[in-house]
Design a protein around this motif. Sequence first.
Motif, PDB file in Angstrom:
ATOM      1  N   ARG A 221      26.160   5.997  10.055  1.00 55.97           N
ATOM      2  CA  ARG A 221      24.803   6.299  10.945  1.00 55.97           C
ATOM      3  C   ARG A 221      24.807   4.718  11.692  1.00 55.97           C
ATOM      4  N   SER A 222      24.792   4.090  11.092  1.00 55.87           N
ATOM      5  CA  SER A 222      24.508   2.287  11.824  1.00 55.87           C
ATOM      6  C   SER A 222      25.922   2.761  13.161  1.00 55.87           C
ATOM      7  N   LEU A 223      27.066   2.789  12.502  1.00 57.91           N
ATOM      8  CA  LEU A 223      28.583   3.084  13.382  1.00 57.91           C
ATOM      9  C   LEU A 223      28.357   4.196  15.041  1.00 57.91           C
ATOM     10  N   MET A 224      27.975   5.254  14.543  1.00 58.44           N
ATOM     11  CA  MET A 224      27.533   6.480  15.043  1.00 58.44           C
ATOM     12  C   MET A 224      25.777   6.136  15.888  1.00 58.44           C
ATOM     13  N   PHE A 225      25.336   5.373  15.582  1.00 61.66           N
ATOM     14  CA  PHE A 225      24.061   4.962  16.083  1.00 61.66           C
ATOM     15  C   PHE A 225      25.016   3.884  17.305  1.00 61.66           C
ATOM     16  N   ARG A 228      26.830   5.743  20.041  1.00 64.04           N
ATOM     17  CA  ARG A 228      26.018   6.439  20.981  1.00 64.04           C
ATOM     18  C   ARG A 228      25.446   6.654  22.333  1.00 64.04           C
ATOM     19  N   GLN A 229      24.395   4.932  22.130  1.00 66.78           N
ATOM     20  CA  GLN A 229      23.741   4.107  22.473  1.00 66.78           C
ATOM     21  C   GLN A 229      24.612   3.673  23.648  1.00 66.78           C
ATOM     22  N   LEU A 231      26.946   5.945  24.640  1.00 73.62           N
ATOM     23  CA  LEU A 231      27.542   6.839  25.779  1.00 73.62           C
ATOM     24  C   LEU A 231      26.303   8.173  25.654  1.00 73.62           C
ATOM     25  N   PRO A 232      26.912   9.373  27.146  1.00 73.81           N
ATOM     26  CA  PRO A 232      25.574   9.526  27.056  1.00 73.81           C
ATOM     27  C   PRO A 232      25.092  10.581  25.731  1.00 73.81           C
ATOM     28  N   LYS A 233      23.953  11.470  26.174  1.00 71.66           N
ATOM     29  CA  LYS A 233      23.496  11.717  24.661  1.00 71.66           C
ATOM     30  C   LYS A 233      23.785  12.816  24.120  1.00 71.66           C
ATOM     31  N   ASP A 234      24.989  13.330  25.015  1.00 69.05           N
ATOM     32  CA  ASP A 234      25.530  15.177  25.119  1.00 69.05           C
ATOM     33  C   ASP A 234      27.156  14.769  24.257  1.00 69.05           C
ATOM     34  N   PHE A 235      27.527  13.636  24.261  1.00 71.92           N
ATOM     35  CA  PHE A 235      29.164  13.074  24.217  1.00 71.92           C
ATOM     36  C   PHE A 235      29.159  13.425  23.401  1.00 71.92           C
TER      37      PHE A 235
END
Length: 248
Positions: A221-225, A228-229, A231-235
């Motif tokens: 979750r931490s890595l994905m957060f 995603r921060q 990159l664009p929101k829907d990437f």
Amino acid sequence: MKRKILIVEDESIIALNIKETLIHFDYDVVGIAANGERALHLAKTKNPDLILMDITLQDREDGIAVAEAISGTLSAPIVFLTANDKNKTIERAINIKPYGYILKPFKEIELKTAVEIALKTFSENQKLSSEITDVKSENISLQNKLAVEQQASERFITLRHGYIYDNENSVLLFNGATFKLKDKENKLLKLLMKNLGKIVTVERIEDFVWDGELVGEGALRSLMFRLRQKLPKDFITCHSKIGYKITL
């Protein structure tokens, strides 16, 4: 369940005889109309399975035109009734693709046969249309899948918002330059790109990114957060309790 039939006939005696015949053959007559306005109303409100349509209605109204109007609002077979056997009339009737054509006067068995054939043919056509739609849908799905697979096999894959993924070097490009990501972020992105358009499960991601090492449930979750921060929101889309994916 009884099949519902609408009778559109301006001669009341003939209409009642047809009604009695249909009831005798176990059909449900949902209404009788002598003109186009009444026929349209009954077609919309009663939703008949078949319409018996006289070609010449009250005040010389054109039954073929009425049938055409009904066909625009209701999907049901139409069988024409007429005493007119002129070629031009028959040709006009055929142009709207009726499911039958009965010349007056007709016998009860002729009416029964015409109705049964029309209902059966219509049902088979509906089934065939549904199967064709399913095949088309499946074909489109397959084409989309092939397109994604073809994209994934190419060196440079064009993504959303102007990003490009370099398959050969496993890096993300933006505006012609390498997009800066940390090692595990790049590794995570690489796995998602290998499965472009597919959901990659949380378990598979953890196993790939951490090389089978057991990690806490918050690590991904931490890595994905963090990724995603950047990159664009829907990437990268999240699919609750399943995993993540990137779509073209």
